[in-house]
Design a protein around this motif. Structure first.
Motif, PDB file in Angstrom:
ATOM      1  N   ALA A  27       0.814  -1.216   0.000  1.00  0.00           N
ATOM      2  CA  ALA A  27       0.000   0.000   0.000  1.00  0.00           C
ATOM      3  C   ALA A  27       0.850   1.269   0.000  1.00  0.00           C
ATOM      4  O   ALA A  27       0.367   2.334  -0.396  1.00  0.00           O
ATOM      5  CB  ALA A  27      -0.923  -0.004   1.228  1.00  0.00           C
ATOM      6  N   LEU A  28       2.084   1.164   0.411  1.00  0.00           N
ATOM      7  CA  LEU A  28       2.942   2.341   0.592  1.00  0.00           C
ATOM      8  C   LEU A  28       3.002   3.273  -0.632  1.00  0.00           C
ATOM      9  O   LEU A  28       2.858   4.483  -0.470  1.00  0.00           O
ATOM     10  CB  LEU A  28       4.345   1.893   1.020  1.00  0.00           C
ATOM     11  N   PRO A  29       3.183   2.770  -1.844  1.00  0.00           N
ATOM     12  CA  PRO A  29       3.261   3.706  -2.980  1.00  0.00           C
ATOM     13  C   PRO A  29       1.938   4.419  -3.291  1.00  0.00           C
ATOM     14  O   PRO A  29       1.937   5.424  -4.002  1.00  0.00           O
ATOM     15  CB  PRO A  29       3.656   2.818  -4.165  1.00  0.00           C
ATOM     16  N   TYR A  30       0.842   3.918  -2.743  1.00  0.00           N
ATOM     17  CA  TYR A  30      -0.473   4.454  -3.105  1.00  0.00           C
ATOM     18  C   TYR A  30      -1.053   5.415  -2.071  1.00  0.00           C
ATOM     19  O   TYR A  30      -2.082   6.010  -2.318  1.00  0.00           O
ATOM     20  CB  TYR A  30      -1.452   3.296  -3.332  1.00  0.00           C
ATOM     21  N   VAL A  31      -0.398   5.566  -0.930  1.00  0.00           N
ATOM     22  CA  VAL A  31      -0.916   6.496   0.076  1.00  0.00           C
ATOM     23  C   VAL A  31      -0.419   7.899  -0.238  1.00  0.00           C
ATOM     24  O   VAL A  31       0.568   8.086  -0.961  1.00  0.00           O
ATOM     25  CB  VAL A  31      -0.520   6.077   1.517  1.00  0.00           C
ATOM     26  N   GLY A  32      -1.066   8.869   0.326  1.00  0.00           N
ATOM     27  CA  GLY A  32      -0.678  10.262   0.102  1.00  0.00           C
ATOM     28  C   GLY A  32       0.710  10.552   0.659  1.00  0.00           C
ATOM     29  O   GLY A  32       1.218   9.843   1.530  1.00  0.00           O
ATOM     30  N   GLU A  33       1.304  11.628   0.140  1.00  0.00           N
ATOM     31  CA  GLU A  33       2.656  11.999   0.556  1.00  0.00           C
ATOM     32  C   GLU A  33       2.756  12.220   2.060  1.00  0.00           C
ATOM     33  O   GLU A  33       3.772  11.892   2.669  1.00  0.00           O
ATOM     34  CB  GLU A  33       3.100  13.269  -0.172  1.00  0.00           C
ATOM     35  N   ASP A  34       1.718  12.756   2.655  1.00  0.00           N
ATOM     36  CA  ASP A  34       1.751  13.046   4.087  1.00  0.00           C
ATOM     37  C   ASP A  34       1.723  11.771   4.944  1.00  0.00           C
ATOM     38  O   ASP A  34       2.107  11.803   6.109  1.00  0.00           O
ATOM     39  CB  ASP A  34       0.606  13.989   4.479  1.00  0.00           C
ATOM     40  N   LEU A  35       1.307  10.629   4.362  1.00  0.00           N
ATOM     41  CA  LEU A  35       1.252   9.371   5.117  1.00  0.00           C
ATOM     42  C   LEU A  35       2.401   8.413   4.803  1.00  0.00           C
ATOM     43  O   LEU A  35       2.612   7.454   5.539  1.00  0.00           O
ATOM     44  CB  LEU A  35      -0.077   8.656   4.846  1.00  0.00           C
ATOM     45  N   ARG A  36       3.142   8.638   3.724  1.00  0.00           N
ATOM     46  CA  ARG A  36       4.186   7.684   3.317  1.00  0.00           C
ATOM     47  C   ARG A  36       5.261   7.506   4.372  1.00  0.00           C
ATOM     48  O   ARG A  36       5.609   6.381   4.723  1.00  0.00           O
ATOM     49  CB  ARG A  36       4.831   8.136   2.003  1.00  0.00           C
ATOM     50  N   LYS A  37       5.795   8.598   4.858  1.00  0.00           N
ATOM     51  CA  LYS A  37       6.883   8.494   5.835  1.00  0.00           C
ATOM     52  C   LYS A  37       6.396   7.841   7.129  1.00  0.00           C
ATOM     53  O   LYS A  37       7.045   6.908   7.624  1.00  0.00           O
ATOM     54  CB  LYS A  37       7.489   9.870   6.099  1.00  0.00           C
ATOM     55  N   PRO A  38       5.256   8.277   7.722  1.00  0.00           N
ATOM     56  CA  PRO A  38       4.785   7.604   8.935  1.00  0.00           C
ATOM     57  C   PRO A  38       4.477   6.117   8.710  1.00  0.00           C
ATOM     58  O   PRO A  38       4.780   5.281   9.569  1.00  0.00           O
ATOM     59  CB  PRO A  38       3.519   8.374   9.313  1.00  0.00           C
ATOM     60  N   LEU A  39       3.912   5.774   7.540  1.00  0.00           N
ATOM     61  CA  LEU A  39       3.614   4.366   7.255  1.00  0.00           C
ATOM     62  C   LEU A  39       4.903   3.562   7.098  1.00  0.00           C
ATOM     63  O   LEU A  39       5.017   2.452   7.618  1.00  0.00           O
ATOM     64  CB  LEU A  39       2.743   4.240   6.002  1.00  0.00           C
ATOM     65  N   ALA A  40       5.887   4.134   6.418  1.00  0.00           N
ATOM     66  CA  ALA A  40       7.171   3.450   6.265  1.00  0.00           C
ATOM     67  C   ALA A  40       7.836   3.223   7.623  1.00  0.00           C
ATOM     68  O   ALA A  40       8.376   2.147   7.890  1.00  0.00           O
ATOM     69  CB  ALA A  40       8.093   4.256   5.352  1.00  0.00           C
ATOM     70  N   LEU A  41       7.765   4.219   8.496  1.00  0.00           N
ATOM     71  CA  LEU A  41       8.318   4.059   9.848  1.00  0.00           C
ATOM     72  C   LEU A  41       7.552   3.001  10.635  1.00  0.00           C
ATOM     73  O   LEU A  41       8.149   2.191  11.360  1.00  0.00           O
ATOM     74  CB  LEU A  41       8.297   5.397  10.593  1.00  0.00           C
ATOM     75  N   TYR A  42       6.229   2.987  10.490  1.00  0.00           N
ATOM     76  CA  TYR A  42       5.407   1.983  11.178  1.00  0.00           C
ATOM     77  C   TYR A  42       5.771   0.572  10.715  1.00  0.00           C
ATOM     78  O   TYR A  42       5.886  -0.347  11.529  1.00  0.00           O
ATOM     79  CB  TYR A  42       3.919   2.274  10.937  1.00  0.00           C
ATOM     80  N   ILE A  43       6.004   0.410   9.406  1.00  0.00           N
ATOM     81  CA  ILE A  43       6.406  -0.899   8.872  1.00  0.00           C
ATOM     82  C   ILE A  43       7.732  -1.333   9.494  1.00  0.00           C
ATOM     83  O   ILE A  43       7.893  -2.477   9.914  1.00  0.00           O
ATOM     84  CB  ILE A  43       6.493  -0.841   7.329  1.00  0.00           C
ATOM     85  N   LYS A  44       8.681  -0.411   9.576  1.00  0.00           N
ATOM     86  CA  LYS A  44       9.987  -0.745  10.170  1.00  0.00           C
ATOM     87  C   LYS A  44       9.848  -1.057  11.660  1.00  0.00           C
ATOM     88  O   LYS A  44      10.529  -1.939  12.183  1.00  0.00           O
ATOM     89  CB  LYS A  44      11.007   0.380   9.945  1.00  0.00           C
ATOM     90  N   ILE A  45       8.948  -0.363  12.349  1.00  0.00           N
ATOM     91  CA  ILE A  45       8.706  -0.652  13.775  1.00  0.00           C
ATOM     92  C   ILE A  45       8.141  -2.053  13.927  1.00  0.00           C
ATOM     93  O   ILE A  45       8.548  -2.801  14.836  1.00  0.00           O
ATOM     94  CB  ILE A  45       7.780   0.423  14.398  1.00  0.00           C
ATOM     95  N   LEU A  46       7.212  -2.441  13.032  1.00  0.00           N
ATOM     96  CA  LEU A  46       6.679  -3.802  13.077  1.00  0.00           C
ATOM     97  C   LEU A  46       7.786  -4.831  12.859  1.00  0.00           C
ATOM     98  O   LEU A  46       7.837  -5.862  13.532  1.00  0.00           O
ATOM     99  CB  LEU A  46       5.577  -3.979  12.024  1.00  0.00           C
TER     100      LEU A  46
END
Length: 156
Positions: A27-46
Motif C-alpha cells: 500500500a505504501l506507494p499508493y498512500v498520500g505523501e503526508d502518510l508515506r513516511k509515517p507508514l514506512a516508519l510503522y512498517i519498520k517498527i513492526l
C-alpha cells in the motif's frame, strides 16, 4: 509468483515478512505523501518488534530457513555478491578466489601430513637439479611415489 512468495527471499526476509506487513508495504506507494513516511516508519517498527520478540524462537527461525549448521563463508559471499550488484562483484570474487586458494593449500597440507613419503618425494624433486647433463630418467622409487600420488589425488 505473488509478491508475498518466499521463494526469492533469504531467511531474514522470510523472518520479517508477514502478510500484514506485506500488505502495508504494497500500500505504501499508493498512500498520500503526508502518510508515506509515517507508514514506512510503522512498517519498520513492526519489523523491529518481530526481531525483538521472535528472533530467539528456534521454531520460528528454523521455519524461516535459519539453520544451526556450520557457517559457510563461500555461500555467504555468493549471497552478498548477488545482493551487492556489479560494484561489489570484483571484491567478492577476489575473496572467493582467496577462499579457494586457502582450501587448496589446506588439502595439500593434509595430503602431505597423511603421506610423509610424498613430502620427501616433492622435496627431492624441487631440490634436484635437472639439467641436460644429468640423467633425469625416473627411478623405481619415483615411479612408485608418482603412482601413490596419482591414486591419492583421484580419491580427493
Amino acid at each position: 509468483m505473488d509478491e508475498f512468495s518466499t521463494d526469492s527471499f533469504n531467511p531474514f526476509d522470510r523472518f520479517l515478512k508477514r502478510p500484514d506487513v506485506a500488505m502495508l508495504n504494497s500500500a505504501l506507494p499508493y498512500v498520500g505523501e503526508d502518510l508515506r513516511k509515517p507508514l514506512a516508519l510503522y512498517i519498520k517498527i513492526l519489523e523491529m518488534n518481530r526481531i525483538l520478540t521472535d528472533f530467539d524462537n528456534e521454531d520460528v527461525l528454523s521455519a524461516c530457513g535459519f539453520e544451526e549448521s556450520r557457517p559457510n563463508p563461500e555461500a555467504m559471499l555468493k549471497a552478498m555478491k548477488a545482493a551487492g550488484g556489479k560494484d561489489a562483484s570484483p571484491q567478492i570474487d577476489s575473496l572467493l578466489n582467496m577462499l579457494n586458494l586457502i582450501r587448496t593449500y589446506q588439502s595439500y597440507m593434509e595430503l602431505i601430513q597423511k603421506n610423509p613419503e610424498l613430502s620427501s618425494f616433492i622435496n627431492n624433486m624441487v631440490n634436484s637439479k635437472q639439467g641436460p647433463s644429468q640423467d633425469s630418467s625416473p627411478t623405481k622409487e619415483n615411479i612408485d611415489l608418482m603412482n601413490i600420488l596419482s591414486e591419492l589425488l583421484k580419491n580427493q
